[in-house]
Design a protein around this motif. Structure first.
Motif, PDB file in Angstrom:
ATOM      1  N   ASN A  71       0.935  -1.238  -0.048  1.00 19.95           N
ATOM      2  CA  ASN A  71      -0.069   0.139   0.100  1.00 19.95           C
ATOM      3  C   ASN A  71       0.906   1.261  -0.018  1.00 19.95           C
ATOM      4  O   ASN A  71       2.076   0.936   0.009  1.00 19.95           O
ATOM      5  CB  ASN A  71      -1.006   0.021   1.283  1.00 19.95           C
ATOM      6  CG  ASN A  71      -0.155  -0.505   2.508  1.00 19.95           C
ATOM      7  OD1 ASN A  71       0.791   0.198   2.682  1.00 19.95           O
ATOM      8  ND2 ASN A  71      -0.890  -1.116   3.303  1.00 19.95           N
ATOM      9  N   ALA A  72       0.400   2.417   0.120  1.00 18.31           N
ATOM     10  CA  ALA A  72       1.106   3.604   0.045  1.00 18.31           C
ATOM     11  C   ALA A  72       1.991   3.761   1.395  1.00 18.31           C
ATOM     12  O   ALA A  72       3.074   4.416   1.391  1.00 18.31           O
ATOM     13  CB  ALA A  72       0.262   4.993  -0.114  1.00 18.31           C
ATOM     14  N   THR A  73       1.501   3.235   2.617  1.00 13.35           N
ATOM     15  CA  THR A  73       2.047   3.265   3.787  1.00 13.35           C
ATOM     16  C   THR A  73       3.282   2.489   3.716  1.00 13.35           C
ATOM     17  O   THR A  73       4.273   3.108   4.321  1.00 13.35           O
ATOM     18  CB  THR A  73       1.023   2.847   4.868  1.00 13.35           C
ATOM     19  OG1 THR A  73      -0.220   3.534   4.890  1.00 13.35           O
ATOM     20  CG2 THR A  73       1.632   3.005   6.285  1.00 13.35           C
ATOM     21  N   LEU A  76       5.972   4.505   1.828  1.00 14.90           N
ATOM     22  CA  LEU A  76       6.322   5.795   2.340  1.00 14.90           C
ATOM     23  C   LEU A  76       7.267   5.154   3.481  1.00 14.90           C
ATOM     24  O   LEU A  76       8.352   5.825   3.812  1.00 14.90           O
ATOM     25  CB  LEU A  76       5.168   6.424   3.127  1.00 14.90           C
ATOM     26  CG  LEU A  76       4.288   7.371   2.234  1.00 14.90           C
ATOM     27  CD1 LEU A  76       2.951   7.519   2.616  1.00 14.90           C
ATOM     28  CD2 LEU A  76       4.919   8.544   1.724  1.00 14.90           C
ATOM     29  N   LEU A 144       2.405  15.344   1.013  1.00 14.31           N
ATOM     30  CA  LEU A 144       1.365  14.879   0.320  1.00 14.31           C
ATOM     31  C   LEU A 144       1.212  15.841  -0.976  1.00 14.31           C
ATOM     32  O   LEU A 144       1.685  16.789  -0.878  1.00 14.31           O
ATOM     33  CB  LEU A 144       0.082  14.796   1.262  1.00 14.31           C
ATOM     34  CG  LEU A 144      -0.340  15.720   2.171  1.00 14.31           C
ATOM     35  CD1 LEU A 144      -0.878  17.050   1.437  1.00 14.31           C
ATOM     36  CD2 LEU A 144      -1.504  15.181   2.937  1.00 14.31           C
ATOM     37  N   ALA A 146      -1.993  16.080  -2.375  1.00  7.19           N
ATOM     38  CA  ALA A 146      -3.190  16.495  -2.065  1.00  7.19           C
ATOM     39  C   ALA A 146      -3.840  16.029  -0.613  1.00  7.19           C
ATOM     40  O   ALA A 146      -3.536  14.972  -0.282  1.00  7.19           O
ATOM     41  CB  ALA A 146      -4.476  15.894  -3.122  1.00  7.19           C
ATOM     42  N   GLN A 176      -3.518  10.340  -2.633  1.00  4.04           N
ATOM     43  CA  GLN A 176      -4.811  10.786  -3.097  1.00  4.04           C
ATOM     44  C   GLN A 176      -4.840  11.581  -5.040  1.00  4.04           C
ATOM     45  O   GLN A 176      -5.883  11.781  -5.053  1.00  4.04           O
ATOM     46  CB  GLN A 176      -5.198  12.330  -2.505  1.00  4.04           C
ATOM     47  CG  GLN A 176      -5.702  11.555  -1.090  1.00  4.04           C
ATOM     48  CD  GLN A 176      -6.838  10.626  -0.890  1.00  4.04           C
ATOM     49  OE1 GLN A 176      -7.752  10.696  -1.690  1.00  4.04           O
ATOM     50  NE2 GLN A 176      -6.846   9.865   0.071  1.00  4.04           N
ATOM     51  N   HIS A 198      -4.585   0.772  -4.942  1.00  2.00           N
ATOM     52  CA  HIS A 198      -6.134   0.476  -4.781  1.00  2.00           C
ATOM     53  C   HIS A 198      -7.099   1.662  -4.763  1.00  2.00           C
ATOM     54  O   HIS A 198      -8.129   1.630  -4.346  1.00  2.00           O
ATOM     55  CB  HIS A 198      -6.235  -0.295  -3.406  1.00  2.00           C
ATOM     56  CG  HIS A 198      -5.809   0.700  -2.047  1.00  2.00           C
ATOM     57  ND1 HIS A 198      -6.692   1.286  -1.359  1.00  2.00           N
ATOM     58  CD2 HIS A 198      -4.527   0.803  -1.747  1.00  2.00           C
ATOM     59  CE1 HIS A 198      -6.030   1.937  -0.389  1.00  2.00           C
ATOM     60  NE2 HIS A 198      -4.711   1.754  -0.549  1.00  2.00           N
TER      61      HIS A 198
HETATM   62  C1  LIG Z   1      -2.622  11.307   1.892  1.00  2.00           C
HETATM   63  C2  LIG Z   1      -2.364   9.856   2.215  1.00  2.00           C
HETATM   64  N1  LIG Z   1      -1.614   9.348   2.404  1.00  2.00           N
HETATM   65  C3  LIG Z   1      -1.346   8.003   2.553  1.00  2.00           C
HETATM   66  C4  LIG Z   1      -2.360   7.252   2.825  1.00  2.00           C
HETATM   67  C5  LIG Z   1      -2.087   5.707   3.150  1.00  2.00           C
HETATM   68  O1  LIG Z   1      -2.450   4.683   2.069  1.00  2.00           O
HETATM   69  P1  LIG Z   1      -2.503   3.314   2.072  1.00  2.00           P
HETATM   70  O2  LIG Z   1      -3.923   3.194   2.867  1.00  2.00           O
HETATM   71  O3  LIG Z   1      -2.504   2.950   0.673  1.00  2.00           O
HETATM   72  O4  LIG Z   1      -1.401   2.881   2.860  1.00  2.00           O
HETATM   73  C6  LIG Z   1      -3.544   7.635   2.595  1.00  2.00           C
HETATM   74  C7  LIG Z   1      -4.837   6.948   2.800  1.00  2.00           C
HETATM   75  O5  LIG Z   1      -6.037   7.373   2.590  1.00  2.00           O
HETATM   76  C8  LIG Z   1      -3.809   9.044   2.376  1.00  2.00           C
HETATM   77  O6  LIG Z   1      -4.743   9.751   2.094  1.00  2.00           O
END
Ligand SMILES: Cc1ncc(COP(=O)(O)O)c(C=O)c1O
Length: 380
Positions: A71-73, A76, A144, A146, A176, A198
């Motif tokens: 995922n993005a987390t 990062l 970020l 957005a 986002q 996703h």
């Molecule tokens: C700005 C931002 N960064 C990171 C995330 C984390 O994304 P993920 O749930 O894919 O880890 C989100 C999830 O909503 C987000 O809005």
């Protein structure tokens, strides 16, 4: 049910995505990079194709520097823990999601210096304060693209340019905006791009990635099997193996690849235009309803497809509960994993209700959501 929580995860997915996942589960189920047999080779091929398509979407050209994550987390965390060490300085904004704020808090405990550029989601990012925050040991800037609370876009091109003037890398959290706005890494001055698979990219949950521009190296977050140099204890130092240990999410990546190809075929501009029209309708409709408080400012052109609001002083979680119970509207409420942004905006107690349509949302669904909010207001 009317699903208006696409900023959390997009749903439904295009048919092509569902079919690509099924194709892997039924016909291409080998483990990529694990062995020289045809099943492994087939899987390696479609995963490589997904890397190529992501390069095309983000205007970069080395597929080996696209690494897949959960995922993005995860992406990062890989970038932040991979790059920052005790004594380094990092600059961020005060409206970050916990996916950035929490790793930075943990890194601070380990001796990394962290500066936050203060700001309010919906107000202009303070470029002057940001420029002044640089120190001789500033290694990285992370923001970020957005706000996931208001949809407000940050001036990423200027942020990237200033980071480079100070010889720091720029890590962009495109959670986002990936698949929502055109993103060209070179043009925006982005050195590292973290994205979820996703959300706007329309892939399944359990997918995401990190793109790392040439010349940047980092410590892996995970060590383990890569299917390469198996005789050595040392982690391979070539990409993507250096940062991709363990079996990849083959079906998920096939779905993500199909989502990216869908976007490339449809055209992000077309999708963006439709999402903007839906948000404009939502914003204008909500503005007419008494007691509604809207958050963020600026036209929908300067936002991701998010409209955040409150109904008078009603708790946002309660409001979204009523909206679902009375009208089947699915909206996110509360703090959206972004307490920093709510603190800056003054909504830490109440949170906000967030509507986030996708280009699959119909105008009728938007109208139904507006009618539902009106009824809640009338019944209060
Ligand atoms: C700005 C931002 N960064 C990171 C995330 C984390 O994304 P993920 O749930 O894919 O880890 C989100 C999830 O909503 C987000 O809005």
């Amino acid at each position: 049910m009317i699903y208006l929580d696409n900023a959390a995860t997009t749903w439904p997915k295009p048919r092509q995505v569902v079919m690509a996942i099924e194709e892997v589960l039924v016909h291409k189920g080998g483990n990529a990079g694990r062995g020289g047999h045809s099943a492994a080779i087939l899987a390696t091929r479609f995963i490589h194709q997904a890397r190529e398509d992501l390069c095309l979407l983000f205007g970069t050209d080395d597929p080996t520097r696209v690494i897949f994550t959960q995922n993005a987390t995860h992406a990062l965390n890989q970038a932040l823990f991979g790059l920052l060490q005790k004594g380094d300085h990092v600059i961020t904004s005060s409206i970050e999601h916990n996916a950035v704020a929490r790793p930075l808090w943990a890194l601070k405990q380990r001796g990394v210096e962290v500066s936050e550029v203060p700001g309010i989601p919906g107000k202009e990012f303070d470029l002057e304060a940001y420029d002044k925050a640089f120190r001789t040991n500033t290694k990285l800037v992370v923001t970020l693209h957005a706000s996931n609370v208001t949809g407000t876009l940050l001036p990423v091109q200027a942020i990237g340019q200033i980071a480079h003037e100070h010889r720091a890398y720029y890590l962009l959290d495109a959670a986002q905006t990936a698949g929502v706005l055109p993103i060209n890494l070179g043009r925006l001055g982005v050195d590292l791009l973290a994205f979820p698979g996703h959300k706007g990219l329309l892939g399944p949950q359990g997918t995401g990635g990190l793109i790392i521009q040439a010349g940047i190296s980092m410590v892996p977050l995970l060590y383990g099997g890569t299917g390469s140099l198996s005789e050595e204890d040392r982690q391979p130092d070539f990409m993507p193996d250096a940062l991709e240990s363990g079996t990849l999410n083959g079906p998920g990546i096939a779905g993500l690849g199909a989502g990216v190809r869908y976007l490339l075929d449809e055209g992000i501009d077309k999708i963006r235009t439709r999402e903007q029209a839906l948000c404009r309708r939502l914003w204008n409709g909500l503005r007419e309803i008494p007691t509604i408080k809207l958050y963020g400012s600026g036209p929908v052109e300067r936002r991701s497809p998010i409209v955040s609001f409150n109904i008078g002083e009603l708790d946002s979680v309660e409001a979204s509960f009523i909206l679902e119970e009375k009208a089947g509207i699915i909206a996110r409420a509360g703090l959206h994993c972004a307490a920093h942004a709510h603190r800056m905006q003054g909504t830490l107690e109440q949170g906000t209700v967030r509507f986030s349509p996708s280009h699959f949302t119909s105008v009728e669904e938007i109208e139904a959501a507006l009618q539902a909010v009106k009824r809640v207001v009338e019944d209060l």
